[in-house]
Design a protein around this motif. Structure first.
Motif, mmCIF file in Angstrom:
data_model
loop_
_atom_site.group_PDB
_atom_site.id
_atom_site.type_symbol
_atom_site.label_atom_id
_atom_site.label_comp_id
_atom_site.label_asym_id
_atom_site.label_seq_id
_atom_site.Cartn_x
_atom_site.Cartn_y
_atom_site.Cartn_z
ATOM 1 N N ASN A 1 0.803 -1.226 0.000
ATOM 2 C CA ASN A 1 0.000 0.000 0.000
ATOM 3 C C ASN A 1 0.835 1.274 0.000
ATOM 4 O O ASN A 1 0.470 2.266 0.626
ATOM 5 N N SER A 2 1.970 1.249 -0.675
ATOM 6 C CA SER A 2 2.834 2.426 -0.735
ATOM 7 C C SER A 2 3.603 2.425 -2.048
ATOM 8 O O SER A 2 3.936 1.371 -2.584
ATOM 9 N N SER A 3 3.905 3.607 -2.528
ATOM 10 C CA SER A 3 4.709 3.716 -3.742
ATOM 11 C C SER A 3 6.204 3.799 -3.413
ATOM 12 O O SER A 3 7.031 3.846 -4.315
ATOM 13 N N LYS A 4 6.536 3.810 -2.130
ATOM 14 C CA LYS A 4 7.942 3.913 -1.726
ATOM 15 C C LYS A 4 8.670 2.607 -1.994
ATOM 16 O O LYS A 4 8.091 1.525 -1.917
ATOM 17 N N GLN A 5 9.937 2.747 -2.317
ATOM 18 C CA GLN A 5 10.785 1.586 -2.543
ATOM 19 C C GLN A 5 12.201 1.909 -2.110
ATOM 20 O O GLN A 5 12.573 3.065 -1.981
ATOM 21 N N VAL A 6 12.985 0.853 -1.874
ATOM 22 C CA VAL A 6 14.363 1.025 -1.415
ATOM 23 C C VAL A 6 15.207 -0.087 -2.040
ATOM 24 O O VAL A 6 14.701 -1.167 -2.346
ATOM 25 N N TYR A 7 16.478 0.196 -2.240
ATOM 26 C CA TYR A 7 17.387 -0.753 -2.884
ATOM 27 C C TYR A 7 18.097 -1.619 -1.858
ATOM 28 O O TYR A 7 18.487 -1.150 -0.789
ATOM 29 N N VAL A 8 18.278 -2.900 -2.209
ATOM 30 C CA VAL A 8 18.971 -3.859 -1.351
ATOM 31 C C VAL A 8 20.384 -4.042 -1.871
ATOM 32 O O VAL A 8 20.590 -4.233 -3.066
ATOM 33 N N SER A 9 21.340 -4.001 -0.977
ATOM 34 C CA SER A 9 22.722 -4.282 -1.328
ATOM 35 C C SER A 9 22.885 -5.783 -1.555
ATOM 36 O O SER A 9 22.268 -6.593 -0.856
ATOM 37 N N ARG A 10 23.714 -6.165 -2.503
ATOM 38 C CA ARG A 10 23.952 -7.592 -2.753
ATOM 39 C C ARG A 10 24.488 -8.286 -1.503
ATOM 40 O O ARG A 10 24.204 -9.443 -1.249
ATOM 41 N N ARG A 11 25.244 -7.557 -0.723
ATOM 42 C CA ARG A 11 25.835 -8.103 0.506
ATOM 43 C C ARG A 11 24.758 -8.542 1.509
ATOM 44 O O ARG A 11 24.936 -9.513 2.234
ATOM 45 N N TYR A 12 23.644 -7.837 1.566
ATOM 46 C CA TYR A 12 22.594 -8.105 2.544
ATOM 47 C C TYR A 12 21.411 -8.881 1.953
ATOM 48 O O TYR A 12 20.486 -9.235 2.674
ATOM 49 N N TYR A 13 21.421 -9.165 0.668
ATOM 50 C CA TYR A 13 20.283 -9.808 0.011
ATOM 51 C C TYR A 13 19.963 -11.182 0.597
ATOM 52 O O TYR A 13 18.815 -11.491 0.860
ATOM 53 N N LYS A 14 20.968 -12.004 0.822
ATOM 54 C CA LYS A 14 20.738 -13.356 1.337
ATOM 55 C C LYS A 14 20.074 -13.318 2.713
ATOM 56 O O LYS A 14 19.153 -14.091 2.986
ATOM 57 N N VAL A 15 20.504 -12.411 3.579
ATOM 58 C CA VAL A 15 19.913 -12.285 4.912
ATOM 59 C C VAL A 15 18.437 -11.905 4.793
ATOM 60 O O VAL A 15 17.582 -12.479 5.470
#
Length: 149
Positions: free
Chosen positions: A126-140
């Motif tokens: 329910n939001s248009s906000k988005q944020v990017y994930v670092s490859r380093r933290y993606y698995k977690v």
């Protein structure tokens, strides 16, 4: 389920440990219940203009740094908070997970993960906000979302 109390005079603080053969929905539910009852989350004060707001942390989509300030994002608004990300990471356990050097998200608010060749984007319910994930933290993050199922 077995419940046991152990008394250890060397401990300074009480500690609750959940032992389970695997991390499943029942374990997650038990963990969340204990966190909600006894969590050590101090009341967080959010600032906007000259006003102070006391919001439920479950309404927060993510925290991110912008320069020297940390901003808390809800569905419709943005607030400043007087904590550093590493302090928030220690305070907000359970549903909050670090996804980059500059962001912590509420995993319960994640709607979608969009992967491309150059980036991974988290979108929220329910939001248009988005944020990017670092490859380093993606698995977690991926593991956290898998456990939530």
């Amino acid at each position: 389920m077995k419940v046991r109390v152990e008394i250890d005079g060397d401990l300074k603080n009480k500690e609750i440990v959940i032992k389970a053969p695997r991390y499943d929905a029942e374990t997650e539910s038990l963990y969340q219940s204990i966190q909600n009852l006894y969590g050590q989350i101090k009341p967080l004060v959010f600032l906007k203009g000259t006003s102070e707001y006391y919001l439920d942390v479950n309404d927060i989509l993510f925290f991110e740094t912008d320069g020297r300030q940390v901003h808390a994002h809800t569905r419709d608004d943005e607030y400043v908070i007087r904590y550093r990300l590493y302090e928030l990471e220690d305070l907000l356990t359970g549903q909050f997970v670090r996804i980059s050097k500059s962001a912590i998200i509420n995993s319960n608010q994640v709607y979608a993960l969009t992967r491309s060749v150059s980036s991974i984007v988290v979108r929220f319910q329910n939001s248009s906000k988005q944020v990017y994930v670092s490859r380093r933290y993606y698995k977690v993050l991926k593991d956290k979302l898998e456990r939530r199922r």
